[in-house]
Enzyme design. Structure first.
Site, PDB file in Angstrom:
ATOM      1  N   SER A  34       0.835  -1.206   0.000  1.00 52.11           N
ATOM      2  CA  SER A  34       0.000   0.000   0.000  1.00 52.11           C
ATOM      3  C   SER A  34       0.870   1.257   0.000  1.00 52.11           C
ATOM      4  O   SER A  34       0.428   2.309  -0.435  1.00 52.11           O
ATOM      5  CB  SER A  34      -0.951   0.004   1.201  1.00 52.11           C
ATOM      6  OG  SER A  34      -0.220  -0.042   2.404  1.00 52.11           O
ATOM      7  N   ASP A  58      -2.386  -8.621   3.439  1.00 49.91           N
ATOM      8  CA  ASP A  58      -2.912  -7.392   4.040  1.00 49.91           C
ATOM      9  C   ASP A  58      -3.356  -7.738   5.458  1.00 49.91           C
ATOM     10  O   ASP A  58      -4.235  -8.587   5.636  1.00 49.91           O
ATOM     11  CB  ASP A  58      -4.098  -6.891   3.193  1.00 49.91           C
ATOM     12  CG  ASP A  58      -4.552  -5.512   3.630  1.00 49.91           C
ATOM     13  OD1 ASP A  58      -4.444  -5.205   4.834  1.00 49.91           O
ATOM     14  OD2 ASP A  58      -4.998  -4.750   2.758  1.00 49.91           O
ATOM     15  N   SER A 124       6.408   5.451  17.936  1.00 41.13           N
ATOM     16  CA  SER A 124       6.883   6.746  17.455  1.00 41.13           C
ATOM     17  C   SER A 124       6.950   7.756  18.591  1.00 41.13           C
ATOM     18  O   SER A 124       6.139   7.693  19.532  1.00 41.13           O
ATOM     19  CB  SER A 124       5.895   7.252  16.403  1.00 41.13           C
ATOM     20  OG  SER A 124       6.129   8.595  16.108  1.00 41.13           O
ATOM     21  N   TYR A 148      -3.250   9.554  13.817  1.00 45.65           N
ATOM     22  CA  TYR A 148      -2.104   8.645  13.623  1.00 45.65           C
ATOM     23  C   TYR A 148      -1.460   8.328  14.974  1.00 45.65           C
ATOM     24  O   TYR A 148      -1.215   7.158  15.314  1.00 45.65           O
ATOM     25  CB  TYR A 148      -1.075   9.275  12.676  1.00 45.65           C
ATOM     26  CG  TYR A 148       0.272   8.587  12.716  1.00 45.65           C
ATOM     27  CD1 TYR A 148       0.420   7.280  12.270  1.00 45.65           C
ATOM     28  CD2 TYR A 148       1.400   9.243  13.226  1.00 45.65           C
ATOM     29  CE1 TYR A 148       1.659   6.642  12.328  1.00 45.65           C
ATOM     30  CE2 TYR A 148       2.627   8.616  13.288  1.00 45.65           C
ATOM     31  CZ  TYR A 148       2.757   7.320  12.845  1.00 45.65           C
ATOM     32  OH  TYR A 148       3.983   6.694  12.917  1.00 45.65           O
ATOM     33  N   LYS A 152      -0.914   4.736  17.264  1.00 41.77           N
ATOM     34  CA  LYS A 152       0.343   4.225  17.833  1.00 41.77           C
ATOM     35  C   LYS A 152       0.171   3.957  19.325  1.00 41.77           C
ATOM     36  O   LYS A 152       0.632   2.938  19.850  1.00 41.77           O
ATOM     37  CB  LYS A 152       1.487   5.218  17.616  1.00 41.77           C
ATOM     38  CG  LYS A 152       2.008   5.254  16.205  1.00 41.77           C
ATOM     39  CD  LYS A 152       2.845   4.027  15.865  1.00 41.77           C
ATOM     40  CE  LYS A 152       2.838   3.761  14.391  1.00 41.77           C
ATOM     41  NZ  LYS A 152       3.384   2.477  13.983  1.00 41.77           N
ATOM     42  N   ASN A 178      13.183  10.841  14.374  1.00 47.88           N
ATOM     43  CA  ASN A 178      12.967  11.226  12.965  1.00 47.88           C
ATOM     44  C   ASN A 178      13.927  10.488  12.036  1.00 47.88           C
ATOM     45  O   ASN A 178      15.030  10.975  11.766  1.00 47.88           O
ATOM     46  CB  ASN A 178      13.120  12.744  12.820  1.00 47.88           C
ATOM     47  CG  ASN A 178      12.071  13.487  13.621  1.00 47.88           C
ATOM     48  OD1 ASN A 178      12.172  13.597  14.845  1.00 47.88           O
ATOM     49  ND2 ASN A 178      11.042  13.952  12.960  1.00 47.88           N
ATOM     50  N   PHE A 217       8.484  25.927   8.068  1.00 49.81           N
ATOM     51  CA  PHE A 217       7.332  26.403   8.841  1.00 49.81           C
ATOM     52  C   PHE A 217       7.787  27.046  10.153  1.00 49.81           C
ATOM     53  O   PHE A 217       8.030  26.368  11.132  1.00 49.81           O
ATOM     54  CB  PHE A 217       6.362  25.247   9.101  1.00 49.81           C
ATOM     55  CG  PHE A 217       5.803  24.676   7.831  1.00 49.81           C
ATOM     56  CD1 PHE A 217       4.870  25.388   7.079  1.00 49.81           C
ATOM     57  CD2 PHE A 217       6.236  23.445   7.347  1.00 49.81           C
ATOM     58  CE1 PHE A 217       4.372  24.878   5.879  1.00 49.81           C
ATOM     59  CE2 PHE A 217       5.739  22.926   6.156  1.00 49.81           C
ATOM     60  CZ  PHE A 217       4.810  23.648   5.425  1.00 49.81           C
TER      61      PHE A 217
HETATM   62  N1  NAD Z   1       9.210   7.106   8.917  1.00 48.46           N
HETATM   63  C1  NAD Z   1       8.968   7.763  10.023  1.00 48.46           C
HETATM   64  O1  NAD Z   1       9.204   8.970  10.113  1.00 48.46           O
HETATM   65  C2  NAD Z   1       8.415   7.051  11.239  1.00 48.46           C
HETATM   66  C3  NAD Z   1       8.544   7.638  12.511  1.00 48.46           C
HETATM   67  C4  NAD Z   1       8.023   6.990  13.605  1.00 48.46           C
HETATM   68  C5  NAD Z   1       7.397   5.749  13.455  1.00 48.46           C
HETATM   69  N2  NAD Z   1       7.268   5.196  12.221  1.00 48.46           N
HETATM   70  C6  NAD Z   1       6.582   3.917  12.088  1.00 48.46           C
HETATM   71  O2  NAD Z   1       7.489   2.964  11.562  1.00 48.46           O
HETATM   72  C7  NAD Z   1       6.809   2.031  10.738  1.00 48.46           C
HETATM   73  C8  NAD Z   1       7.490   1.961   9.393  1.00 48.46           C
HETATM   74  O3  NAD Z   1       7.525   3.270   8.830  1.00 48.46           O
HETATM   75  P1  NAD Z   1       8.080   3.534   7.380  1.00 48.46           P
HETATM   76  O4  NAD Z   1       8.548   4.929   7.352  1.00 48.46           O
HETATM   77  O5  NAD Z   1       8.976   2.448   6.983  1.00 48.46           O
HETATM   78  O6  NAD Z   1       6.711   3.471   6.567  1.00 48.46           O
HETATM   79  P2  NAD Z   1       6.409   2.814   5.144  1.00 48.46           P
HETATM   80  O7  NAD Z   1       5.053   3.270   4.732  1.00 48.46           O
HETATM   81  O8  NAD Z   1       7.542   3.028   4.219  1.00 48.46           O
HETATM   82  O9  NAD Z   1       6.371   1.252   5.512  1.00 48.46           O
HETATM   83  C9  NAD Z   1       5.215   0.613   6.011  1.00 48.46           C
HETATM   84  C10 NAD Z   1       4.979  -0.628   5.173  1.00 48.46           C
HETATM   85  O10 NAD Z   1       3.828  -1.310   5.671  1.00 48.46           O
HETATM   86  C11 NAD Z   1       3.017  -1.696   4.579  1.00 48.46           C
HETATM   87  N3  NAD Z   1       1.631  -1.801   5.094  1.00 48.46           N
HETATM   88  C12 NAD Z   1       0.855  -0.810   5.562  1.00 48.46           C
HETATM   89  N4  NAD Z   1      -0.334  -1.291   5.939  1.00 48.46           N
HETATM   90  C13 NAD Z   1      -0.298  -2.631   5.706  1.00 48.46           C
HETATM   91  C14 NAD Z   1      -1.232  -3.682   5.873  1.00 48.46           C
HETATM   92  N5  NAD Z   1      -2.467  -3.456   6.336  1.00 48.46           N
HETATM   93  N6  NAD Z   1      -0.861  -4.945   5.542  1.00 48.46           N
HETATM   94  C15 NAD Z   1       0.378  -5.189   5.048  1.00 48.46           C
HETATM   95  N7  NAD Z   1       1.293  -4.237   4.860  1.00 48.46           N
HETATM   96  C16 NAD Z   1       0.957  -2.965   5.179  1.00 48.46           C
HETATM   97  C17 NAD Z   1       3.216  -0.615   3.522  1.00 48.46           C
HETATM   98  O11 NAD Z   1       2.920  -1.065   2.214  1.00 48.46           O
HETATM   99  C18 NAD Z   1       4.710  -0.305   3.700  1.00 48.46           C
HETATM  100  O12 NAD Z   1       5.510  -1.131   2.880  1.00 48.46           O
HETATM  101  C19 NAD Z   1       5.353   2.489  10.692  1.00 48.46           C
HETATM  102  O13 NAD Z   1       4.637   1.735  11.639  1.00 48.46           O
HETATM  103  C20 NAD Z   1       5.426   3.939  11.107  1.00 48.46           C
HETATM  104  O14 NAD Z   1       4.236   4.356  11.724  1.00 48.46           O
HETATM  105  C21 NAD Z   1       7.784   5.807  11.115  1.00 48.46           C
END
Ligand code: NAD
Length: 339
Positions: A34, A58, A124, A148, A152, A178, A217
Site C-alpha cells: 500500500s 494485508d 513513534s 495517527y 500508535k 525522525n 514552517f
Molecule cells: N518514517 C517515520 O518517520 C516514522 C517515525 C516513527 C514511526 N514510524 C513507524 O514505523 C513504521 C514503518 O515506517 P516507514 O517509514 O517504513 O513506513 P512505510 O510506509 O515506508 O512502511 C510501512 C509498510 O507497511 C506496509 N503496510 C501498511 N499497511 C499494511 C497492511 N495493512 N498490511 C500489510 N502491509 C501494510 C506498507 O505497504 C509499507 O511497505 C510504521 O509503523 C510507522 O508508523 C515511522
C-alpha cells in the site's frame, strides 16, 4: 531466528531486512504494497546476495494473517506495517484505525494462535505530543495530538495488555524519533508517494528539481536559529536497533519500551545546510508561518536503549545527508523511475 517482517518492503522495514539478513536470520517479508514497491525485493536481493522470501498479505484480512502465521515456524515478528501520514490521518481517521489498529489486532491474534511470542513493534515519538521538557525520556506523559498518534498509542496499549495477560509474550516497543538517510548502496531509501510529509525527502526532491522550493514552517521558534528542532536518526542505525532489540528479548526474556534517537537536536536550517554541503547543491527555501500543531523542539534521551539493548546511534548528520542524497540522485523518481 526465523523472523516475519510485516511491512518489510517499506522504508524502515527494508533497511531492517538488510541488517537482519546480515546477522544470519531467516526472513519472510509480508506486505500489501500500500506504500511500497515490489522493486524493493529486487533491491534487497542485490544488497544481500540472496532472494528474500515474500508473502503478499494485508493485515486487515484476519484469515490471511492467520494463515501467514500458523505453521510459519516463526520465532519472532517485527511489525512495521502501518499508515503513517499525520495529515492524512486527520482526514481519514477510520482508515487509520482500521489499518493500524485492526491490522495489529489480527497480527497479535494470529501470533497467539501460532504460539509466536516475541514481537518488535514500531512506535513513534509522536506518542509524547508536545513534551514538557527535552530530552524526552520514556516516562514522559503520553498525549497524542492526531489520529495517527492515537493509533500508535492504542497499539502500544494492546501489546502491553497482551504482555500482562501472558507473561511469556515478550515485546520490544521502539519509539522512533525522525528517521532519515538511506542504505550506503543507494539501492533502497525513502520513497514517499505524492508530496513528502517529512523534511528530508522534501529537501532531496527540491535538490533534484522535483520541487521548486522548501517551505520552512516558522522562523520564530525559541530555538538556536528560530526553526524547529528535531532528533534525526540515520535509518541504518535505526534498523540495527531492531536486531539488537530481538537479541535483548532472546537474552533476557524481558520486554521493554525505548526511545530511538541520537539525543542531539538539529534545526531545520542546520539540516538544510548540512545537506547542501553533502550534495554540493543549493536548496531554495522560504520561511513561512508556523504550522498548527507543530512544536519548537523535540529530541530523545536514548540512554535507556543503550542500557537495555547495548545500542546507540553512530552515524552523524553529514552521513544522513550524504546517504539521502546518494539515494535520491541515483533514483530521482524513487522506485517508480527504475522501470
Ligand atoms: N518514517 C517515520 O518517520 C516514522 C517515525 C516513527 C514511526 N514510524 C513507524 O514505523 C513504521 C514503518 O515506517 P516507514 O517509514 O517504513 O513506513 P512505510 O510506509 O515506508 O512502511 C510501512 C509498510 O507497511 C506496509 N503496510 C501498511 N499497511 C499494511 C497492511 N495493512 N498490511 C500489510 N502491509 C501494510 C506498507 O505497504 C509499507 O511497505 C510504521 O509503523 C510507522 O508508523 C515511522
Amino acid at each position: 531466528m526465523r523472523i516475519l517482517v510485516c511491512g518489510g518492503t517499506g522504508y524502515i522495514g527494508s533497511h531492517t531486512c538488510v541488517i537482519l539478513a546480515g546477522r544470519g536470520h531467516d526472513l519472510v517479508v509480508a506486505d500489501n504494497f500500500s506504500n511500497s514497491s515490489p522493486k524493493v525485493l529486487e533491491r534487497l536481493q542485490a544488497i544481500t546476495g540472496a532472494p528474500v522470501a515474500f508473502r503478499r498479505v494485508d493485515l486487515r484480512d484476519r484469515l490471511e494473517t492467520r494463515e501467514l502465521l500458523v505453521g510459519g515456524g516463526f520465532d519472532a515478528v517485527v511489525h512495521f506495517a502501518a499508515l503513517k501520514a499525520v495529515g492524512e490521518s486527520c482526514e481519514r481517521p477510520l482508515d487509520y484505525f482500521d489499518n493500524n489498529i485492526s491490522g495489529t489486532l489480527h497480527l497479535l491474534q494470529a501470533m497467539q494462535e501460532a504460539g509466536v511470542r516475541r514481537l518488535v513493534f514500531s512506535s513513534s515519538a509522536t506518542v509524547y505530543g508536545d513534551p514538557d521538557s527535552v530530552p524526552v525520556t520514556e516516562d514522559a506523559p503520553l498525549r497524542v495530538t492526531n489520529p495517527y498518534g492515537r493509533t500508535k498509542l492504542v497499539m502500544e496499549q494492546l501489546i502491553g495488555d497482551l504482555c500482562t495477560a501472558d507473561p511469556g509474550f515478550q515485546a520490544g516497543v521502539l519509539r522512533y524519533f525522525n528517521p532519515v538517510g538511506a542504505h550506503a548502496s543507494g539501492l533502497i531509501g525513502e520513497d514517499p508517494s505524492g508530496i513528502p510529509n517529512n523534511l528530508m525527502p522534501y529537501i532531496c526532491q527540491t535538490a533534484v528539481g522535483r520541487r521548486a522550493k522548501l517551505s520552512v514552517f516558522g522562523g520564530d521558534w525559541p530555538t538556536i536559529d528560530g526553526t524547529g528542532v528535531r532528533d534525526y536518526i540515520h535509518v541504518v542505525d535505526l534498523a540495527r536497533a531492531h536486531a539488537d532489540a530481538l537479541g535483548a528479548l532472546e537474552r533476557t526474556g524481558q520486554g521493554f519500551t525505548v526511545n530511538l534517537g541520537t539525543g542531539q537536536g538539529v534545526s531545520v536550517l542546520q539540516l538544510l545546510h548540512a545537506f547542501e554541503r553533502a550534495s554540493g547543491r543549493a536548496v531554495p527555501y522560504e520561511i513561512v508561518a508556523r504550522r498548527a500543531g507543530d512544536v519548537a523542539e523535540v529530541y530523545a534521551d536514548p540512554s535507556l536503549a543503550h542500557r537495555l539493548l547495548g545500542w546507540r546511534a553512530e552515524l552523524d548528520v553529514d552521513a544522513m545527508c550524504r546517504d539521502a542524497w546518494r539515494w535520491q540522485s541515483m533514483n530521482p523518481d524513487g522506485y517508480a523511475g527504475t522501470d
